[in-house]
Motif scaffolding. Structure first.
Motif, PDB file in Angstrom:
ATOM      1  N   GLU B 676       0.832  -1.198   0.000  1.00 52.05           N
ATOM      2  CA  GLU B 676       0.000   0.000   0.000  1.00 52.05           C
ATOM      3  C   GLU B 676       0.866   1.247   0.000  1.00 52.05           C
ATOM      4  O   GLU B 676       1.687   1.452   0.893  1.00 52.05           O
ATOM      5  N   LEU B 677       0.691   2.067  -1.017  1.00 50.26           N
ATOM      6  CA  LEU B 677       1.365   3.353  -1.052  1.00 50.26           C
ATOM      7  C   LEU B 677       0.700   4.300  -0.053  1.00 50.26           C
ATOM      8  O   LEU B 677       1.350   5.108   0.606  1.00 50.26           O
ATOM      9  N   GLY B 678      -0.618   4.182   0.048  1.00 50.26           N
ATOM     10  CA  GLY B 678      -1.373   5.021   0.964  1.00 50.26           C
ATOM     11  C   GLY B 678      -2.848   4.841   0.689  1.00 50.26           C
ATOM     12  O   GLY B 678      -3.230   4.068  -0.192  1.00 50.26           O
ATOM     13  N   ILE B 679      -3.659   5.540   1.462  1.00 44.75           N
ATOM     14  CA  ILE B 679      -5.098   5.547   1.205  1.00 44.75           C
ATOM     15  C   ILE B 679      -5.476   6.978   0.882  1.00 44.75           C
ATOM     16  O   ILE B 679      -5.196   7.888   1.660  1.00 44.75           O
ATOM     17  N   ALA B 680      -6.087   7.170  -0.278  1.00 42.22           N
ATOM     18  CA  ALA B 680      -6.352   8.524  -0.752  1.00 42.22           C
ATOM     19  C   ALA B 680      -7.821   8.858  -0.599  1.00 42.22           C
ATOM     20  O   ALA B 680      -8.685   8.079  -0.996  1.00 42.22           O
ATOM     21  N   THR B 681      -8.090  10.022  -0.011  1.00 42.02           N
ATOM     22  CA  THR B 681      -9.465  10.493   0.040  1.00 42.02           C
ATOM     23  C   THR B 681      -9.705  11.586  -0.996  1.00 42.02           C
ATOM     24  O   THR B 681     -10.818  12.065  -1.136  1.00 42.02           O
ATOM     25  N   GLY B 682      -8.677  11.987  -1.696  1.00 41.09           N
ATOM     26  CA  GLY B 682      -8.868  12.900  -2.813  1.00 41.09           C
ATOM     27  C   GLY B 682      -9.517  12.157  -3.964  1.00 41.09           C
ATOM     28  O   GLY B 682      -9.701  10.937  -3.915  1.00 41.09           O
ATOM     29  N   ARG B 683      -9.875  12.863  -5.011  1.00 36.34           N
ATOM     30  CA  ARG B 683     -10.608  12.246  -6.108  1.00 36.34           C
ATOM     31  C   ARG B 683      -9.776  12.193  -7.384  1.00 36.34           C
ATOM     32  O   ARG B 683     -10.218  11.682  -8.399  1.00 36.34           O
ATOM     33  N   ILE B 684      -8.569  12.736  -7.304  1.00 35.42           N
ATOM     34  CA  ILE B 684      -7.718  12.850  -8.485  1.00 35.42           C
ATOM     35  C   ILE B 684      -6.641  11.772  -8.427  1.00 35.42           C
ATOM     36  O   ILE B 684      -6.136  11.474  -7.359  1.00 35.42           O
ATOM     37  N   HIS B 685      -6.291  11.210  -9.562  1.00 33.94           N
ATOM     38  CA  HIS B 685      -5.172  10.273  -9.710  1.00 33.94           C
ATOM     39  C   HIS B 685      -5.512   8.895  -9.143  1.00 33.94           C
ATOM     40  O   HIS B 685      -5.534   7.925  -9.873  1.00 33.94           O
ATOM     41  N   ALA B 686      -5.726   8.791  -7.843  1.00 35.95           N
ATOM     42  CA  ALA B 686      -5.993   7.485  -7.263  1.00 35.95           C
ATOM     43  C   ALA B 686      -6.837   7.692  -6.020  1.00 35.95           C
ATOM     44  O   ALA B 686      -6.768   8.733  -5.376  1.00 35.95           O
ATOM     45  N   ARG B 687      -7.628   6.687  -5.688  1.00 40.82           N
ATOM     46  CA  ARG B 687      -8.637   6.836  -4.636  1.00 40.82           C
ATOM     47  C   ARG B 687      -8.686   5.599  -3.782  1.00 40.82           C
ATOM     48  O   ARG B 687      -8.576   4.481  -4.291  1.00 40.82           O
ATOM     49  N   GLY B 688      -8.900   5.785  -2.489  1.00 40.96           N
ATOM     50  CA  GLY B 688      -8.984   4.637  -1.590  1.00 40.96           C
ATOM     51  C   GLY B 688      -7.610   4.022  -1.412  1.00 40.96           C
ATOM     52  O   GLY B 688      -6.581   4.677  -1.616  1.00 40.96           O
ATOM     53  N   PRO B 689      -7.542   2.731  -1.052  1.00 45.02           N
ATOM     54  CA  PRO B 689      -6.233   2.088  -0.913  1.00 45.02           C
ATOM     55  C   PRO B 689      -5.527   2.092  -2.268  1.00 45.02           C
ATOM     56  O   PRO B 689      -6.133   1.760  -3.286  1.00 45.02           O
ATOM     57  N   VAL B 690      -4.265   2.506  -2.265  1.00 48.15           N
ATOM     58  CA  VAL B 690      -3.533   2.672  -3.521  1.00 48.15           C
ATOM     59  C   VAL B 690      -2.300   1.782  -3.498  1.00 48.15           C
ATOM     60  O   VAL B 690      -1.487   1.861  -2.580  1.00 48.15           O
ATOM     61  N   GLY B 691      -2.188   0.914  -4.492  1.00 47.22           N
ATOM     62  CA  GLY B 691      -1.002   0.076  -4.616  1.00 47.22           C
ATOM     63  C   GLY B 691      -0.135   0.597  -5.743  1.00 47.22           C
ATOM     64  O   GLY B 691       0.154   1.801  -5.819  1.00 47.22           O
ATOM     65  N   VAL B 692       0.242  -0.277  -6.629  1.00 47.36           N
ATOM     66  CA  VAL B 692       1.165   0.094  -7.697  1.00 47.36           C
ATOM     67  C   VAL B 692       0.538   1.136  -8.628  1.00 47.36           C
ATOM     68  O   VAL B 692       1.240   1.933  -9.250  1.00 47.36           O
ATOM     69  N   ASP B 693      -0.804   1.179  -8.696  1.00 46.91           N
ATOM     70  CA  ASP B 693      -1.470   2.153  -9.562  1.00 46.91           C
ATOM     71  C   ASP B 693      -1.109   3.593  -9.210  1.00 46.91           C
ATOM     72  O   ASP B 693      -1.144   4.471 -10.077  1.00 46.91           O
ATOM     73  N   GLY B 694      -0.775   3.837  -7.952  1.00 46.02           N
ATOM     74  CA  GLY B 694      -0.415   5.191  -7.552  1.00 46.02           C
ATOM     75  C   GLY B 694       0.843   5.681  -8.251  1.00 46.02           C
ATOM     76  O   GLY B 694       1.083   6.875  -8.352  1.00 46.02           O
ATOM     77  N   PHE B 695       1.646   4.738  -8.724  1.00 50.48           N
ATOM     78  CA  PHE B 695       2.903   5.083  -9.408  1.00 50.48           C
ATOM     79  C   PHE B 695       2.751   5.101 -10.924  1.00 50.48           C
ATOM     80  O   PHE B 695       3.743   5.179 -11.633  1.00 50.48           O
ATOM     81  N   LEU B 696       1.516   4.976 -11.399  1.00 52.34           N
ATOM     82  CA  LEU B 696       1.327   4.872 -12.848  1.00 52.34           C
ATOM     83  C   LEU B 696       0.563   6.060 -13.411  1.00 52.34           C
ATOM     84  O   LEU B 696      -0.295   6.632 -12.761  1.00 52.34           O
TER      85      LEU B 696
END
Lengths: 731, 731
Positions: B676-696
């Motif tokens: 898990e890179l982190g959990i995002a509550t923003g709506r841009i780029h990535a949302r919720g629990p973020v894995g490798v997708d956060g780096f893409l």
């Protein structure tokens, strides 16, 4: 509206207690210094200024304390007074402090070669006509010889007690005094420096209180006022009363602003939107900081309402919009003709994009109809995974929320972007260019009416705010600022579509994610393996098809083998034949390919029939050059060698990378996205030409079909185990 | 390192010409006011202060001009002098201005109840031992009685001409004078206010010049100095020389900072990192503003290098990291034990997450190995579309670039996030918490070594910067600031993982996109159709499984039918049995469900065994409540009615929405994301629990197979037409 400030030649500035004193009553040297230097600048600009200054009481308190410390008897007297000083103590302080404050002003102003002159007045001086006339002529004479009158109430005489009922022509505090002085002096502008940022629409501590930026006296009935400021006598009601009396008595404008704001006078006179501006020559409707939170809240509600509709209902709305654009075309075209007719002062590059015409409008309506037919982009399944038997996770597309789009000219952008937003279940806040004001207003009306008409009954009210057209640029700035400051975002994304300056300005002025591109510095690399005809076709198209476009080529890089083979020369000859001016980088000049040395940096958007040319030893150097100097928009490799093309496509770090195809293909319509929200050179959210995807995010849905549901502790305890099995995506 | 500033009790402040004078030579009232008020605050805090002030010359010029205007003969004299005033004109100005400046200081300081005292000295006074002793004892006496010595060179006597060679113990300007005064006075701190922001590592105008924040005299050899400042005599070399002499003579620290910075003395004494700090009690390595652009540039190069590797090569690197984490476990665990041993002052919630242990490290290594086995996420085809025959567009996943991650405690986050980044071809800049300093350093060493060892030879050098560990929090702040200011982003995304305060601070302090969540205010809605056992299980797990987690439930909303049916009571009884304190919203209190009224707002993260309870009439009201008060993290509906569940899942606007499953499942590992890179509550780029997708991100590739390539103009002219046919995605 605030132009009057800059043009005022006779100005009265009132500095309240909270401005001239620190919290402990001592004079604020920093703020007094700022006022003195600002007044000196005004006087150097040949403005006539009068300063009405409070603060003598505080200054005197400190003076008396000091004296008391030196002379026992006085100290004893002070101690006798204890904490509860009688009323006349204020008068004593005033008497003691008046000289101290004036001596400080005198010293400070003398450093700016300004001689101040002291005026101590009481109410009586204004009641008596003879006194008024004397005062008026003394003030005029002093101002006339280039000196600065500093006016204060003669507290030692008047008793400094305030007045419950202020008869006309009287004052109960220095705000009122300043208004009377402004009248006497024939001032055009009165600046009241106080301890609040301006007039709020309710007490500043109340929830949701907003500053009124510009107010006509007629619209003041709804305002509730806050409490009296610390150290000073005048409450907000008294300050406003003074401002209104000044206007009644002929002063053209009154500004009320915080005296603790750094360089407040200089910034006000420079046109900055600080404090509250009172005037009778402005709109009767009070101008607030554009109420962005209310508009944004309505937009958020509309977005949630749109999301709650079925795909078929959103499709029906889009069909309604498409039909309305056709049915109400005459109204839209007439508005557009009015804009075109009024465009004599519009910059040529905007003017050229301003005209709509029946054909373009019909194409736009057809585009909206095509988006209606495109099918629902919401709820698409990206991931479906069994976490454990009976516990299934889905990642599905979801609407982004509220998007702010700022666009210039091109009125057809309004329906195109609105349709994209509606298709994706997003609400839209739009700000169009003033050059297309009438067109945008008409298009907005037509779309809003169509959305409401086509919406199901339960959603009509909320969806009136599905698309909002902002009135002015100030509103945009305030919306961005409010979004930065709000705990929950008011706007999820901002899309500036216009000049580089606009985009850069938006990027600099907000923390809201920005989708867009400031510049388009696109490259074409012509490899040694390039086919000559392809190279000529692609480079000429990339540069000349529409040189002002962001996807036009600005630099062409040749493999050095192209110099010897004549391929480079063939391409450049074709460019020159099309009227392109060539500017050589070091490699191109050294090899005699181009004679004129480029005087711009590598990263430069010519935006016209001009092109930088350079030579690189191989594809790796081309990639390095592009990655170092590109704006991340669109690059192209011309090569027959597939390995070279793959290397370029793989390693170049831009949004769009093309092989043997002109950079001009970087466009939402050409990419088949239906319509274009914008082209993004950022790497977050969306990249390159952006269509409906720009309005989408996703959400994670987890459903338990287990008897009794699923608890995480069951997995922690080992009673259940994760299976993490990916399932088919199809619904 | 700058603690010495706050603890200094004897301070010499030198205000240079550029500080005390405006550009036209008149005293700067704002800056002098600031210095006076700052000194007054220091003296109120019982610090002993001496002010060395330049500026008399400028003050005197204006005085002479004024006198000249009043007395013809003097004016004639001035005119005779013309533009080229002889050297002694400066002395005349000094003589004339000294009194004017002192009188201004006197007036200003007297408002703060401070009596200044004038000291005019020449070089000779320091050369002669008797004079030195006299001067020293006078200064001490004046300071001893609470007065403020203001020292200046006696220009009228000395000639104000500067000295080419300054013998030891002499001064050629007020910086040197201030150093001598500081020694004489036994000052611990010398503050030199000048016209530059500090000492740069080369002339400030030179490209890439950087401010040195902290410098040991021994590391000054490499510094080139800039030119002499306007109006003043001392060039940068002279200022540095004065600073060094002061240190040699026993002053503990010297700060050189810009006198035009607002409230510079107050901010310096408050610990702000302004100017350059010279001291012998700091590291010999000059401390810069943490060189963020160089580190970021190395990271960018590493990211591009990683992207250029094949998927198999990136896999090999991950395998190498996994093996190294196992092979070098003893080194890592020893470092972690050192952190744990030193953690007596660490906050309990951090301490609890600090321990690593052999088992956890082995799991972490296994996780990295699993990511190695997961397959290449780069180059995945999202869209493949024929734009026209022979012209094919692809949208493919691509590496995001450079990601900055700030994390606290949990040292295993370092290898987990590094592995995600490497898998996605991204470079990582990391900043760990100081409580895990040794653990992080060891993990970083192991990973960097493993990356370089496993990288192909051509990539070894660049990939040494694939993962960077920043030394301190300052470096993070500077990197974010530099990224905001740089024309091209240095960092594409920042991920703060830690306390709410950390996340909010990062969000506020940068324009770089932030992925993360400040708070987790999660809701469970229990519908009328809920199964009682499911409701009890889900709510109890959501609240009690790990109450401090961001995905723990903070509010439970009951459908009002649950009150009558006893379901609500059953759930609440189960919570109370687990020790949960219940706080009622208005509906819950009114219906007697909960007795204690909630005194926190609706949006409140208890983070412990405490829960807000409220009652809503239906699912629509539940959705409205959640959308109004949630932090957008995770919400849950407990219902057997599928329509209710679908409405909740469809309309709730949070990253994760669950049905009959605890909010605690919101987690990258539980979601099966690998790490898990982190959990995002923003709506841009990535949302919720973020894995490798956060780096893409993705990029658009367009390939022409047409003979002669493709030009956009061929489509404009109608020679070719767009087909826009979607093709199969499979490679």
């Amino acid at each position: 509206m605030r132009d009057q400030l800059q043009s005022a030649t006779r100005i009265v500035i009132k500095a309240g207690t909270s401005t001239v004193s620190n919290d402990d009553g001592t004079p604020s040297l920093v703020r007094l210094g700022g006022i003195v230097e600002a007044i000196a600048r005004l006087m150097r600009d040949n403005k006539q200024v009068i300063l009405v200054s409070s603060g003598a009481v505080g200054c005197g308190r400190s003076k008396l304390r000091k004296q008391a410390a030196m002379h026992r008897s006085l100290r004893d007297h002070m101690n006798d007074l204890g904490d509860e000083k009688p009323t006349h103590y204020n008068s004593a302080c005033a008497a003691a402090g008046q000289l101290a404050l004036m001596s400080l002003y005198d010293t400070m102003f003398s450093t700016c070669d300004i001689e101040p002159s002291q005026f101590l007045v009481t109410q009586r001086d204004f009641n008596d006509e003879g006194c008024r006339a004397n005062l008026k002529s003394s003030l005029s004479s002093i101002v006339g010889v280039g000196m600065l009158p500093i006016v204060n109430e003669n507290d030692a005489v008047s008793g400094n007690s305030g007045y419950a009922n202020v008869p006309a022509g009287c004052f109960s505090d220095n705000d009122g005094l300043a208004a009377l002085v402004a009248q006497l002096f024939g001032a055009e502008l009165l600046i009241l420096l106080t301890d609040v940022d301006g007039l709020y629409d309710r007490p500043p501590s109340a929830h949701g209180a907003k500053i009124i930026r510009e107010v006509h006296p007629a619209s003041l009935s709804a305002v509730e006022f806050g409490p009296v400021s610390k150290g000073g006598r005048g409450g907000m009601e008294a300050k406003v009363g003074a401002a209104l009396r000044a206007l009644e008595m002929g002063v053209k404008g009154v500004v009320m602003a915080s005296g603790t704001t750094q360089n407040v006078v200089g910034r006000l006179m420079g046109g900055e939107d600080l404090g509250t501006y009172f005037s009778t020559s402005i709109s009767r409707k009070a101008s607030f900081d554009a109420d962005p939170s209310e508009e944004a809240a309505a937009a958020r509600a509309a977005a949630r309402c749109l999301q709650g509709l079925s795909g078929a209902e959103r499709t029906a709305i889009l069909e309604g919009v498409a039909l309305a654009l056709t049915a109400r075309a005459p109204e839209i075209l007439a508005a557009n003709e009015a804009d075109v007719a009024a465009s004599s002062n519009v910059a040529p590059h905007l003017k050229q994009r301003l005209g709509l015409g029946a054909a373009k409008l019909a194409t736009t309506a057809a585009g909206v109809a095509a988006l209606a037919a495109m099918g629902d982009p919401l709820g698409k399944v990206y991931v479906r995974r069994e976490l454990a038997p009976g516990l299934v996770l889905e990642k599905r597309s979801a609407a982004l929320g509220v998007v702010l789009v700022i666009f210039e000219a091109r009125p057809e952008a309004l329906p195109q972007i609105s349709a994209l937003a509606l298709r994706a279940g997003c609400a839209l806040i739009l700000k169009g260019g003033s050059e297309a004001k009438e067109s945008n207003a008409a298009l907005y009306r037509v779309i809003r009416d169509a959305v409401v008409a086509a919406a199901p009954a339960r959603a009509k009210r909320a969806l009136a705010a599905a698309v909002t057209l902002l009135p002015g640029r100030d509103a945009v700035a305030r919306l961005l600022k409010a979004t930065d400051e709000s705990p929950a975002p008011l706007v999820d994304l901002v899309v500036p579509r216009g000049s580089n300056d606009l985009v850069k300005h938006v990027q600099k002025s907000t923390k809201v994610p920005v989708l867009g591109h400031a510049d388009g510095v696109c490259h074409v690399y012509v490899d040694a393996s390039a086919d000559a005809a392809t190279a000529v076709k692609v480079v000429v198209d990339a540069k000349t098809d529409y040189p002002a476009a962001c996807n036009a080529c600005e630099t062409v890089l040749f493999h050095e083998a192209c110099v010897g083979s004549g391929l480079a020369k063939a391409v450049l000859d074709a460019l020159v034949a099309k009227g392109v001016a060539l500017f050589g980088g070091p490699g191109a000049v050294a090899r005699g390919l181009v004679f004129t040395e480029a005087d711009k940096p590598e990263k430069w958007e010519y935006g016209c029939l001009a092109l930088r040319v350079d030579v690189v030893p191989d594809v790796a150097a081309a990639v390095a050059h592009v990655n170092a100097h590109s704006s991340g928009h669109t690059e192209c490799v011309v090569a027959e060698d597939a390995a070279v093309a793959d290397a370029f496509l793989g390693l170049v770090d831009s949004a769009d990378v093309f092989h043997n195809a002109s950079t001009r293909f970087a466009d939402g319509f050409r990419f088949g996205l239906g319509a274009e929200l914008g082209i993004a050179t950022g790497r977050i959210h969306a990249r390159g030409p952006v269509g409906v995807d720009g309005f989408l995010t996703y959400k994670w849905l987890l459903r338990s079909a287990s008897a009794g549901g699923d608890a995480a502790s069951e997995f922690g305890s080992g009673a259940k185990t994760y299976t993490h099995k990916d399932l088919a995506l199809a619904d």
